[in-house]
Design a protein around this motif. Structure first.
Motif, PDB file in Angstrom:
ATOM      1  N   LYS A  47      -1.977  -1.488  -2.171  1.00 10.81           N
ATOM      2  CA  LYS A  47      -0.869  -1.709  -1.210  1.00 10.81           C
ATOM      3  C   LYS A  47      -1.578  -2.793   0.259  1.00 10.81           C
ATOM      4  O   LYS A  47      -2.972  -1.443   0.664  1.00 10.81           O
ATOM      5  CB  LYS A  47      -0.640  -0.184  -0.609  1.00 10.81           C
ATOM      6  CG  LYS A  47       0.493   0.148  -1.389  1.00 10.81           C
ATOM      7  CD  LYS A  47       2.150   1.287  -0.529  1.00 10.81           C
ATOM      8  CE  LYS A  47       1.378   1.913  -0.092  1.00 10.81           C
ATOM      9  NZ  LYS A  47       2.187   2.935   0.691  1.00 10.81           N
ATOM     10  N   GLY A  72       6.101  -2.943  -2.372  1.00 10.41           N
ATOM     11  CA  GLY A  72       6.894  -2.508  -1.735  1.00 10.41           C
ATOM     12  C   GLY A  72       8.533  -3.611  -1.809  1.00 10.41           C
ATOM     13  O   GLY A  72       8.540  -4.443  -1.964  1.00 10.41           O
ATOM     14  N   ASN A  73       9.170  -2.692  -1.051  1.00  6.58           N
ATOM     15  CA  ASN A  73      10.376  -2.952  -0.948  1.00  6.58           C
ATOM     16  C   ASN A  73      10.764  -3.326   0.354  1.00  6.58           C
ATOM     17  O   ASN A  73      11.562  -4.101   1.114  1.00  6.58           O
ATOM     18  CB  ASN A  73      11.398  -2.888  -1.021  1.00  6.58           C
ATOM     19  CG  ASN A  73      11.154  -2.204  -2.729  1.00  6.58           C
ATOM     20  OD1 ASN A  73      11.541  -3.359  -3.953  1.00  6.58           O
ATOM     21  ND2 ASN A  73      11.837  -1.037  -3.396  1.00  6.58           N
ATOM     22  N   ASP A  89      12.218   0.469   8.256  1.00  9.36           N
ATOM     23  CA  ASP A  89      13.228  -0.655   7.280  1.00  9.36           C
ATOM     24  C   ASP A  89      13.145  -2.150   6.969  1.00  9.36           C
ATOM     25  O   ASP A  89      14.564  -2.953   6.763  1.00  9.36           O
ATOM     26  CB  ASP A  89      14.264  -0.664   6.606  1.00  9.36           C
ATOM     27  CG  ASP A  89      13.781   1.346   6.125  1.00  9.36           C
ATOM     28  OD1 ASP A  89      13.116   1.663   6.173  1.00  9.36           O
ATOM     29  OD2 ASP A  89      14.665   2.346   6.504  1.00  9.36           O
ATOM     30  N   ILE A 125       4.203  -0.011   4.228  1.00  5.18           N
ATOM     31  CA  ILE A 125       5.029  -0.499   3.395  1.00  5.18           C
ATOM     32  C   ILE A 125       5.718   0.873   3.279  1.00  5.18           C
ATOM     33  O   ILE A 125       4.837   1.997   2.448  1.00  5.18           O
ATOM     34  CB  ILE A 125       4.548  -0.778   1.938  1.00  5.18           C
ATOM     35  CG1 ILE A 125       3.187  -2.029   2.267  1.00  5.18           C
ATOM     36  CG2 ILE A 125       5.082  -1.188   0.892  1.00  5.18           C
ATOM     37  CD1 ILE A 125       2.247  -2.502   1.618  1.00  5.18           C
ATOM     38  N   ASN A 126       6.969   0.557   2.212  1.00  8.77           N
ATOM     39  CA  ASN A 126       8.264   1.466   2.054  1.00  8.77           C
ATOM     40  C   ASN A 126       7.560   3.062   2.802  1.00  8.77           C
ATOM     41  O   ASN A 126       7.730   4.314   1.896  1.00  8.77           O
ATOM     42  CB  ASN A 126       8.187   1.707   0.578  1.00  8.77           C
ATOM     43  CG  ASN A 126       8.441   1.008  -0.281  1.00  8.77           C
ATOM     44  OD1 ASN A 126       9.136  -0.173   0.406  1.00  8.77           O
ATOM     45  ND2 ASN A 126       7.744   1.015  -1.515  1.00  8.77           N
ATOM     46  N   ASP A 141      -1.070   0.153   6.078  1.00 15.36           N
ATOM     47  CA  ASP A 141      -1.346  -0.965   5.177  1.00 15.36           C
ATOM     48  C   ASP A 141      -1.495  -1.874   5.391  1.00 15.36           C
ATOM     49  O   ASP A 141      -2.289  -3.241   4.530  1.00 15.36           O
ATOM     50  CB  ASP A 141      -0.076  -0.606   3.627  1.00 15.36           C
ATOM     51  CG  ASP A 141       0.363   0.619   3.427  1.00 15.36           C
ATOM     52  OD1 ASP A 141      -0.867   0.638   3.266  1.00 15.36           O
ATOM     53  OD2 ASP A 141       1.437   1.208   4.128  1.00 15.36           O
TER      54      ASP A 141
END
Length: 442
Positions: A47, A72-73, A89, A125-126, A141
């Motif tokens: 990541k 990730g999203n 987010d 991330i996430n 990250d």
């Protein structure tokens, strides 16, 4: 092993066994493809986030936060260790990229973006913990640093002198500002009758105009044209351009309008009866000269003249020795007997007694006593009371000090002994030689 076409007896039944060659070939091909893949090692993708954003941002501008995430999203973006709702987010696109704009002076914006200083930005991330402070057990990250810098103000006038019924342009750069306020102050101060720079002043005072000018968000430039009415009072106007600071208000007031800030700070002063200089001092006192202020301001001078001919014109004035009479002369195309007021103002508020004169044969003249005047540069103004003025300057200089007389005392010259010539030296040498020979004979 059962062979193809072999007869098999099972459970009282006799069957002829046949192989499906097509199915066997399919299974063989799949195994040939999968076996090399199954033997390959599994690689874990680490990541990471790489930021792509400017290294410095002007306070008051929008902050662009962008970059790429390896997996990730979503990403949470923390500014100085805090995730605000607008940065929680943030979704990644199909390539793992993200981008978001933050208004550095909005109410939701962190205070760290409103001061001139380096600011740390981190990405997670996430992350599932949502809005709030990053915990001590959370590792980012990716991170980067940006520098928040103070804005500025550059003002330019298209001309320093404009005729009645003409126009001038105010333009420049104002990084960090969204909007500027522009005021003009008449030479007559707050109350200029019908002779302000224009009729619709935008204020309650005929001598003070008020305008708003928008600043471009892309290149920080601004520009606005101003029209001068044909009845504008002639003389030198103050043009004041202001921008409140990152707190959105002027000075130590809670007003974002400079006229409102003056009224709050000075308890609704009567600007109508104030001079040009007095009004300017209140404007600056309610903004940049306040004890707590990050406001910006520029003051320019603009001369408004009557076109084609001058109703009042002063002649040049030579320097005058303090104690001697100051004579002011000029010309006017006003009718015979028209009154003209002559004022003389000097350093630190020094002012000679104003004088009213009348036009005679297109000319006028006035004299002033300078016995008790201070030395320095004085401004002479001729005003016909109808918006026509002219200015000239004169220097009051000290009484010349007479140069001391230098007395030359004659001195007796001492004669210098003459240097003996070559012939004299030769004769003396000869005499000495003869004397020597005579002495030997004796």
């Amino acid at each position: 092993m059962i062979k193809n076409g072999e007869i098999v007896k099972k459970n009282g039944e006799i069957k002829i066994m046949k192989r499906n060659k097509k199915k066997l070939w399919t299974i063989s091909i799949i195994l040939l493809i999968l076996l090399p893949i199954m033997s390959m090692p599994i690689i874990a993708i680490e990541k990471s986030v790489i930021f792509d954003m400017p290294c410095s941002v002007v306070i008051g501008d929008e902050l662009f936060i962008g970059g790429m995430a390896s997996v990730g999203n979503t990403v949470d973006i923390a500014i100085e260790g805090v995730v605000i709702p607008e940065l929680n987010d943030v979704e990644l696109d199909e390539f793992g990229a993200f981008r978001v704009l933050i208004d550095t002076v909005a109410t939701y914006s962190p205070g760290s973006l409103k001061r001139q200083r380096p600011v740390k930005i981190e990405a997670f991330i996430n992350r599932a913990r949502g809005v709030g402070t990053i915990g001590p057990d959370e590792d980012n990250d990716g991170s980067t640093l940006i520098l928040m810098v103070q804005g500025g103000l550059i003002v330019e006038l298209s001309t320093n002198m404009v005729n009645r019924s003409d126009s001038f342009v105010i333009s420049g750069d104002a990084p960090g500002s969204r909007q500027l306020e522009v005021l003009t102050i008449s030479p007559r101060g707050g109350e200029a009758g019908k002779y302000g720079i224009r009729e619709n002043t935008g204020t309650n005072y005929t001598g003070i105009t008020y305008d708003k000018v928008s600043v471009s968000r892309t290149d920080h430039t601004y520009s606005k044209e101003f029209h001068v009415s044909d009845t504008a009072y002639t003389g030198t106007y103050f043009v004041v351009v202001l921008s409140y600071g990152i707190d959105g208000v002027y000075g130590d007031t809670d007003r974002s309008n400079i006229i409102g800030a003056i009224n709050q700070k000075y308890n609704n002063p009567n600007l109508r009866s104030m001079s040009q200089d007095h009004i300017l001092s209140l404007i600056l006192g309610a903004s940049i000269n306040s004890t707590v202020s990050d406001d910006l301001s520029m003051v320019m001078r603009l001369a408004v003249k009557a076109p084609k001919s001058y109703a009042v014109r002063l002649d040049p004035i030579e320097d005058v020795v303090v104690g001697e009479l100051l004579t002011v002369t000029g010309t006017s195309d006003k009718k015979e007997g028209s009154e003209i007021i002559i004022t003389v103002e000097g350093p630190i508020g020094e002012q000679l007694m104003p004088t009213m004169v009348r036009v005679e044969n297109g000319k006028f003249s006035a004299t002033f006593d300078t016995d008790y005047a201070l030395m320095g540069k004085y401004t002479v103004v001729a005003d016909d009371g109808e918006g026509n003025t002219d200015e000239a300057t004169v220097n009051l200089i000290p009484v010349p000090t007479p140069s001391p007389m230098v007395t030359v005392t004659p001195t007796e010259s001492t004669p210098t002994p003459a240097t003996p010539s070559f012939e004299t030296i030769f004769a003396i040498a000869g005499l000495l030689a003869v004397a020597y020979l005579l002495r030997r004979r004796q």
